[in-house]
Every structure is written in C-alpha cells, then in structure tokens.
Design an enzyme around this catalytic site. Structure first.
Site: not given
Ligand code: NAD
Length: 475
Positions: A105-106
């Site tokens: 994720s980011k």
C-alpha cells in the site's frame, strides 16, 4: 528537471512484466498480481490562517494477498495517483522479497510540508488520519502506514494518537502506524533503518566476488567513491554509516539546491548541520559547490546512491552515468528506459525493492512489538547475561585453581556479558533479512540465463512468493 519518457507506474509495470514473462504463471495470474486493487482519493478542508484550505490525499492498496497492507505516507507537492500506485506496487514486491507478511500500500498528501508550521501540519495530519480511518485505510489489522518523504516520527505520532482517539477500545491501536517515536510505541533503530539497510545491502554485495566482478569492483567498501543524492532520512543515514563505519568516501552529495563535491570525502555530519542551519548545501566549506546538482549524477564514482525522488536517471542521462554500481535507496530512481541503457553499459543495479527494504523490515518488528505489547529482548536479556557471567566466572575459577592465570581480554568480556537489547536485536534481524534476500536474488540471477539482472531476479522471487499465496488460496 527533465520529464521522464515513461511514467513511474509504467516503469514499475514494465519491469514487473519483463520478470513475469520469464515465469510459468497460471493464466490470468500475472494480471491479478500486476494491477492495483484500489486507490482512494480524498479532498478535505482545514481552516488555517483564517480561511479553509483544501488538501488532496491518496491511499492506494496494491495487493491484499496478505494483510495488513503496508506502506509509507508521503508529503510532497509532486504526489499524484500514478506515483502512489507505483509506490504501492513496489511495496507488494518488496514485502514479498524480504519475507515480511504484508500486502502493498502507499499514501500521499499533496502538500509542501515546509510551507506550514508544526501546529498547522498537526491539524492537517490528524484530519487526514480521520479520513483514512473512516475507510479502514489505517488500522492495525488492515492497513498500516509508515514514514516516507516529507514525513517522519512526528507525523506518525500524530497519526497514532488520532487513531487511538477514534478507536479508544482497540488494544492494538498503537500498531496502526509504524515509525513512531520510541516513547509513543516505536522501536529502537527504526529512524535509521532504511539507511542501515542500504549499508547492510552493500556489505552483503561486497561479500560476493562473482557479483562484484559483474560491476567491475574489487576489494572492500573502504575507499570506494560514493555519490549520494538526497541527504534526508535515508540518504543521510546511509552516507553517515558508510563513511564512518565502512570508510567509504562520500565524494559528492546532491541536494535540491545543487551539489557539493570533495574527492577526499565529505564530512556528512557537518554537511547535515549546515543544511539544518541554512536550509541548503550552498555555502558549505567542506567541498566545492555547483548549482547544477543533476549533472553531478554523471560524475565519475564507484557507487551512486540515489536517495531522493523517482525517475532521476532516465533515457536522456543514462548514457552519461559513469558509476559501476547503483544502489536504489529511493523508490524508482531509474526509469525502465534508463534501466535498459545502464544494463547495456554494464552498470549493476541493486534494485529499490531490496535496497530500501530496511524500513519496512524494522516496521514489521515494530508492528510485532506493538501487538505483543512487550519490547524486544525484555524477557531474555538478563537471563542471557546471567548465563554468560556463569561461564566467565567458571573459566576464571578454573584459571585460578589450575594456576594458569589466563585473563579474558577486557573488551571481549564486556561484549560477552552484554545481553542483547532491543537495538541489538533489531540490527541482527535487519542484517539477517538483507543477507537472506540477497542470497535468494543472487541464486535466481546466477542460475537462470534469462534472468539478466538483479532487479529481474528480485521480481521473480517476489512474484513466485505472491503466486504461492494465491495458489494456497485456491485462486
Ligand atoms: P526525506 O524527505 O527525509 O529526504 C529526501 C531528501 O531528498 C531531502 O533532503 C530533500 O531535500 C532531497 N531531495 C528532494 N528532491 C530532490 C531532488 N530533486 N534532488 C536532490 N535532492 C532532493 O525522504 P526519505 O524518507 O529519506 O525518502 C527518500 C527516498 O527513500 C524516497 O524515494 C522514499 O520513498 C524512499 N524510502 C524511504 C523510506 C523511509 O523509511 N523513510 C523507506 C523506504 C524507501
């Protein structure tokens, strides 16, 4: 800055596709692994300086084959959906490569953190956390952010506190973010973890003669000429450890406002002090200044460490790059076009998904510590010390009884009697992770002629592990 021909996300996808094409994946699986599952865009207003300011933020979830998903939060005006999705994909592959049990994720917020004071940044961060929490995009079991460019311990402490207030009955609330200060549930060694991981990656590289030979390098890190771009969290720690502990020469540091060069080696702590005091590298007396920092990427050196932003080495400058080895401390500093050019020139690249994995590795240790509610080493440290002391005392007794009168060296005795504390364990776990992942990549690289570089090897290892998870899920 020159506009790269390929977007960051395209670059990551091209590199992934190259590696996946060498594997025998079941139909449709390549596409399933490649695509980004979801990206949430939020726009929210915060009343500051007498008016409402609207901010745009993103949280992208690339793959939930393992949960929680994990990835940093970046504060920068350059944040875009393309960038956040590319970074989320890299997190998936990075976690798989270094065997930390997370999906990728980011997140990012389009903001210049230097344009706001601490109070304002805190209000913006708390509001962003609220928006993420409403959609389960921050949660100890589902999505765990961490620091990235423009954020650090302070922002993570605000986020953890904001989450705790929203979920007062969650006993694991502290584990909702990593990279927190020690007093707020953080772990020793997290601040410097990514830079430390870069150092451990290079040390491992220099243990393998056959790999060094591919880069035309011999000997040890001592005396090697190193250029570092970006003296922030990652770049500073990498440069500091390499110069002080491994005796490498940092011959050039590139920052936003130019480059400082010194063939005798730059004193990294002094330069950092100068940047803190003046806001830039200009005027530093320990080297020669030049305004065109990007041109310094093309200077002659042994090792180039891009530790700032993505796409700085691209189709237009790759041909002029003169180093033997690039270690990608930043995410995505080399575009797919540049990657092909550098490969042809014989420049070896230690890829981002491995090189900067120290951060997420130590974040994993922090998350485990938060869930177990106990610091690393607390149970066994004194026990370990007591057993070491028993051995030393017994040896000393035998020595006295037999009249041999041997004495243990003072340094040895002190070191032997020291039970491992949290920092020792974090370093040991990080070193082990970096060594094991390197060996796995090398094994794939050296054993398959179609795997033409270390990056492709890293992708192959990661894709294999992710596809195994999907296989066990019956997909
Ligand atoms: P940071 O904000 O602490 O530091 C970035 C540094 O780069 C700053 O000193 C900044 O002035 C400089 N910089 C920015 N743009 C530049 C340019 N165009 N030219 C030269 N210098 C420039 O960020 P960081 O946490 O050190 O992250 C750097 C890179 O490392 C990013 O790609 C990030 O995604 C990656 N990374 C960070 C971590 C972490 O734990 N912080 C973990 C893994 C990867």
């Amino acid at each position: 800055m020159t506009i790269p021909h390929t977007s960051f996300r395209d670059s990551v996808e091209r590199m992934f596709t190259h590696a996946a094409g060498l594997m025998d994946l079941q139909p449709g699986l390549e596409e399933k692994i490649r695509v980004c599952n979801s990206t949430y865009t939020v726009r929210f207003g915060v009343r500051l300086r007498g008016q409402i300011h609207t901010f745009t933020g993103y949280r992208s979830v690339h793959s939930e084959h393992m949960e929680p998903v994990k990835g940093g939060i970046r504060y920068s005006l350059d944040v875009t959906q393309d960038e956040v999705e590319a970074l989320a994909a890299l997190m998936t592959y990075k976690c798989a490569l270094v065997e930390v049990p997370f999906g990728g994720s980011k997140g990012g917020l389009c903001i210049d953190p230097r344009a706001w004071n601490e109070d304002e940044l805190e209000r913006i961060t708390r509001r962003f956390t609220y928006e993420l929490s409403r959609r389960n995009l921050i949660s100890p079991s589902q999505n765990v952010p961490a620091p990235d460019m423009g954020t650090g311990e302070r922002e993570m402490a605000w986020m953890a506190d904001a989450y705790k207030r929203l979920h007062p009955d969650d006993i694991n609330a502290k584990a909702c973010v990593t990279g927190k200060p020690r007093h707020a549930g953080g772990i020793e060694g997290r601040v410097e973890a990514t830079g430390r991981g870069v150092q451990y990656a290079l040390r491992e590289f220099f243990r393998h003669d056959d790999v060094m030979k591919k880069a035309g390098l011999t000997g040890t890190l001592a005396g090697k000429r190193v250029i570092v771009q970006g003296l922030g969290n990652v770049g500073y720690h990498a440069a500091q450890f390499l110069s002080v502990e491994d005796k490498a020469l940092i011959t050039c540091v590139i920052e936003r406002d130019g480059a400082i060069s010194n063939p005798q080696g730059i004193n990294i702590d002094s330069l950092r002090g100068h940047i803190r005091a003046t806001g830039g590298i200009k005027g530093f007396v320990g080297g020669d200044y030049r305004e065109n920092g990007l041109a310094a990427l093309e200077d002659d050196c042994d090792i180039l460490i891009p530790a700032a932003v993505e796409s700085v080495i691209h189709a237009d400058n790759a041909e002029r790059i003169k180093c033997k080895l690039i270690i990608e401390a930043a995410n995505g500093p080399v575009t797919a076009d540049a990657d092909a050019i550098l490969k042809r020139k014989g420049v070896v690249i230690i890829p981002d998904m491995y090189a900067n994995a120290g951060g997420v590795t130590v974040s994993y240790f922090e998350w485990v510590k938060n869930l177990s509610q106990i610091s690393l080493g607390r149970l066994e440290r004194r026990h370990e010390e007591a057993r070491a002391r028993m051995l030393v005392e017994e040896l000393e007794r035998i020595s006295a009884d037999t009249g041999t009168n041997f004495e243990l060296a003072k340094g040895f005795k002190e070191a032997f009697l020291h039970g491992a504390d949290e920092l020792d364990l974090v370093r040991s776990g990080l070193d082990d992770t970096m060594r094991e992942a390197f060996k796995k990549m090398k094994e794939v690289w050296m054993s398959n002629p179609k795997v033409d570089d270390m990056r492709t090897a890293g992708y192959v290892v990661a894709i294999r592990r992710i596809s195994n998870v999907y296989g066990s899920l019956g997909l």
